[in-house]
Design an enzyme around this catalytic site. Sequence first.
Site, PDB file in Angstrom:
ATOM      1  N   HIS A   1       0.829  -1.203   0.000  1.00 40.29           N
ATOM      2  CA  HIS A   1       0.000   0.000   0.000  1.00 40.29           C
ATOM      3  C   HIS A   1       0.866   1.257   0.000  1.00 40.29           C
ATOM      4  O   HIS A   1       1.706   1.428   0.895  1.00 40.29           O
ATOM      5  CB  HIS A   1      -0.920   0.000   1.226  1.00 40.29           C
ATOM      6  CG  HIS A   1      -1.857   1.164   1.266  1.00 40.29           C
ATOM      7  ND1 HIS A   1      -1.928   2.028   2.332  1.00 40.29           N
ATOM      8  CD2 HIS A   1      -2.764   1.609   0.367  1.00 40.29           C
ATOM      9  CE1 HIS A   1      -2.838   2.951   2.097  1.00 40.29           C
ATOM     10  NE2 HIS A   1      -3.354   2.717   0.905  1.00 40.29           N
TER      11      HIS A   1
ATOM     12  N   HIS B   1      -7.694   7.798  -4.685  1.00 39.19           N
ATOM     13  CA  HIS B   1      -8.414   6.539  -4.840  1.00 39.19           C
ATOM     14  C   HIS B   1      -9.497   6.610  -5.903  1.00 39.19           C
ATOM     15  O   HIS B   1      -9.973   5.577  -6.369  1.00 39.19           O
ATOM     16  CB  HIS B   1      -9.036   6.120  -3.511  1.00 39.19           C
ATOM     17  CG  HIS B   1      -8.035   5.724  -2.471  1.00 39.19           C
ATOM     18  ND1 HIS B   1      -7.803   6.462  -1.335  1.00 39.19           N
ATOM     19  CD2 HIS B   1      -7.176   4.678  -2.408  1.00 39.19           C
ATOM     20  CE1 HIS B   1      -6.863   5.875  -0.610  1.00 39.19           C
ATOM     21  NE2 HIS B   1      -6.468   4.791  -1.240  1.00 39.19           N
TER      22      HIS B   1
ATOM     23  N   ARG C   1     -22.013   9.807  19.756  1.00 42.67           N
ATOM     24  CA  ARG C   1     -22.369  10.048  21.161  1.00 42.67           C
ATOM     25  C   ARG C   1     -23.854   9.812  21.326  1.00 42.67           C
ATOM     26  O   ARG C   1     -24.690  10.653  20.957  1.00 42.67           O
ATOM     27  CB  ARG C   1     -22.003  11.480  21.582  1.00 42.67           C
ATOM     28  CG  ARG C   1     -22.386  11.810  23.041  1.00 42.67           C
ATOM     29  CD  ARG C   1     -21.597  10.943  24.008  1.00 42.67           C
ATOM     30  NE  ARG C   1     -21.866  11.251  25.413  1.00 42.67           N
ATOM     31  CZ  ARG C   1     -22.535  10.440  26.214  1.00 42.67           C
ATOM     32  NH1 ARG C   1     -23.057   9.311  25.764  1.00 42.67           N
ATOM     33  NH2 ARG C   1     -22.694  10.761  27.492  1.00 42.67           N
TER      34      ARG C   1
ATOM     35  N   CYS D   1     -17.998  16.823  21.923  1.00 43.35           N
ATOM     36  CA  CYS D   1     -18.582  16.345  23.171  1.00 43.35           C
ATOM     37  C   CYS D   1     -17.985  17.112  24.342  1.00 43.35           C
ATOM     38  O   CYS D   1     -16.784  17.442  24.337  1.00 43.35           O
ATOM     39  CB  CYS D   1     -18.312  14.852  23.322  1.00 43.35           C
ATOM     40  SG  CYS D   1     -18.940  14.136  24.847  1.00 43.35           S
TER      41      CYS D   1
ATOM     42  N   TYR E   1     -23.604  17.798  32.362  1.00 45.15           N
ATOM     43  CA  TYR E   1     -22.991  18.774  31.461  1.00 45.15           C
ATOM     44  C   TYR E   1     -22.918  20.162  32.082  1.00 45.15           C
ATOM     45  O   TYR E   1     -23.341  21.161  31.498  1.00 45.15           O
ATOM     46  CB  TYR E   1     -23.740  18.799  30.124  1.00 45.15           C
ATOM     47  CG  TYR E   1     -23.668  17.473  29.398  1.00 45.15           C
ATOM     48  CD1 TYR E   1     -22.444  16.915  29.045  1.00 45.15           C
ATOM     49  CD2 TYR E   1     -24.826  16.767  29.096  1.00 45.15           C
ATOM     50  CE1 TYR E   1     -22.374  15.687  28.395  1.00 45.15           C
ATOM     51  CE2 TYR E   1     -24.771  15.539  28.456  1.00 45.15           C
ATOM     52  CZ  TYR E   1     -23.533  15.005  28.103  1.00 45.15           C
ATOM     53  OH  TYR E   1     -23.469  13.791  27.468  1.00 45.15           O
TER      54      TYR E   1
END
Length: 555
Positions: free
Chosen positions: A128, A153, A225, A272, A409
């Site tokens: 590769h 590609h 998430r 997040c 949070y």
Amino acid sequence: MLLLRPVARGRWFLQRTLRLAAVACGSHPQACTAWTPSRAHGTWSAGDSSRRRKVMAAGALLGLAAGLAYGDHRRRAEEADPNAAAAPQALYPVFTRQEVGRHRSLADRVWVTYGSEVFDITDFVELHPGGPSKILLAAGGALEPFWAMYAVHSQEHVLEILRGYKVGELSPEEQSQPAQGDPYSGDPPRHPALKVNSLKPFNAEPPAELLTENYLTPSQLFFKRNHLPVPAVDPASYRLEVEGPGGRTLSLSLPELKSRFPKHEVTATLQCAGNRRSEMNHVRPVKGLEWGIAAISTARWGGARLRDILAYAGYGGEETGEWHVCFEGLDKDLSGSAYGASIPYGKAMACEGDVLLAYEMNGEELPRDHGYPVRVVVPGVVGARNVKWLSRVLVSREESPSHWQQNDYKGFSPSVDWDTVDFTTAPAIQELPIQSAITDPPPSATVPPGELTIKGYAWSGGGRGVIRVDVSLDGGRTWHVAEMAGEEQPPGRAWAWRLWQLTAPVPTGSTELDIVCKAVDTSYNVQPDTVEPIWNLRGVLSNAWHRVHITVAQD
């Protein structure tokens, strides 16, 4: 050279061509496809024309190398089976994705899928052009999200190489029937390259080294998430309920949402609140998923502006900033309670707020893991407020009563523990602070002496742009300024990250390097230098200088 056997001669030409490609790039061949100039997403300011010529030259050489690799493989296949070339329409066995997923190492053979086909690429791993490590990230899964990162590609000769390794087809019925009694049995399949932090609910991040390979994160590798099982939503029966003034309710189908309101697009990073939480665990244990540096991703979102929908429902500008817009999702726990969150009314109604009810991600319909058919995208705000599988919107004088708005949070002092915490004393996280991290080289890597290239990302909440990223190779004693790339966005609406890189000489005689990065935003906010002063019991808002320790190989 003419005395070499055909297979050996092909391999010799391949290796020589790859070395020439590396010279054309000025580094490892994989550098040819990274940071390819793109007018849509920003370019490097210096040396573009020279770099473009090198990339084109290297691309041609890599194309030749790929052709030689394919020819080598084809010759070996025909030597093993002289009838192989004469039977292109041979029937292939059928496999499930689970069966493909068992082939993820050289010992077990390396299988991948592309479209509906299955390929055994074990013999190509060492050949590769981008190196074995990159191609092995796709082992046992789909090639599409990886190929999306590298334009090289998208050429016919690459597909020809792949066709030479075909071993089967994917079964049309490869998805197993849901297991009875498991609320997570209907969750969608995920890419095996993801680093899983929890299976039920599913939470995972991509390999860190892939984050800076592409400005827009492919949806399959976008961090996941989830708080609850992923709902199965029938688009034909889907309705979005918007509660208007006086209790009137506006009910919108998916076609109505798309036809009644102008489509708006915005490139935005979602992060997040627990991104980089693992670093806080090194100070003192915290409660939460063990996120690394990759609970952050960027996409181009498309949908209707929330302000247009609220205006259509009857809301104007007379409400004060003390009001809130609350969201409810279709994901529910076993008691029937839905995930919910809210944002300030002013953010929702601002012309420059760019809050969307999104139904597209990177030009395609939302994947199930990311909120199909409709989700909220609140640029510049913590990911927890970007409610997925949206079912209901209402304007209220109070924040969302959801557990995730009221009792999670939120940030606290390092002195607060679980015996003394009072979630009512802290505001819910909305805008996030300045953030940056190093994605390459990885921790504990060994690098050669000479020049070192360091890559990473930087982002700040609230639409504040990143104006500088400083990088140190000696733990913070001396600094270099990194080059940045990415989409240029208006002041106050810089919703997306900047990708950065620095190429610097390795200090002579060094055996180890302590690499550090820190970012500065347009308000001149800068990251704190250590984790200890910002530690908190939930491990959120972790944005200290990011540090990577590596070893320098000795001659």
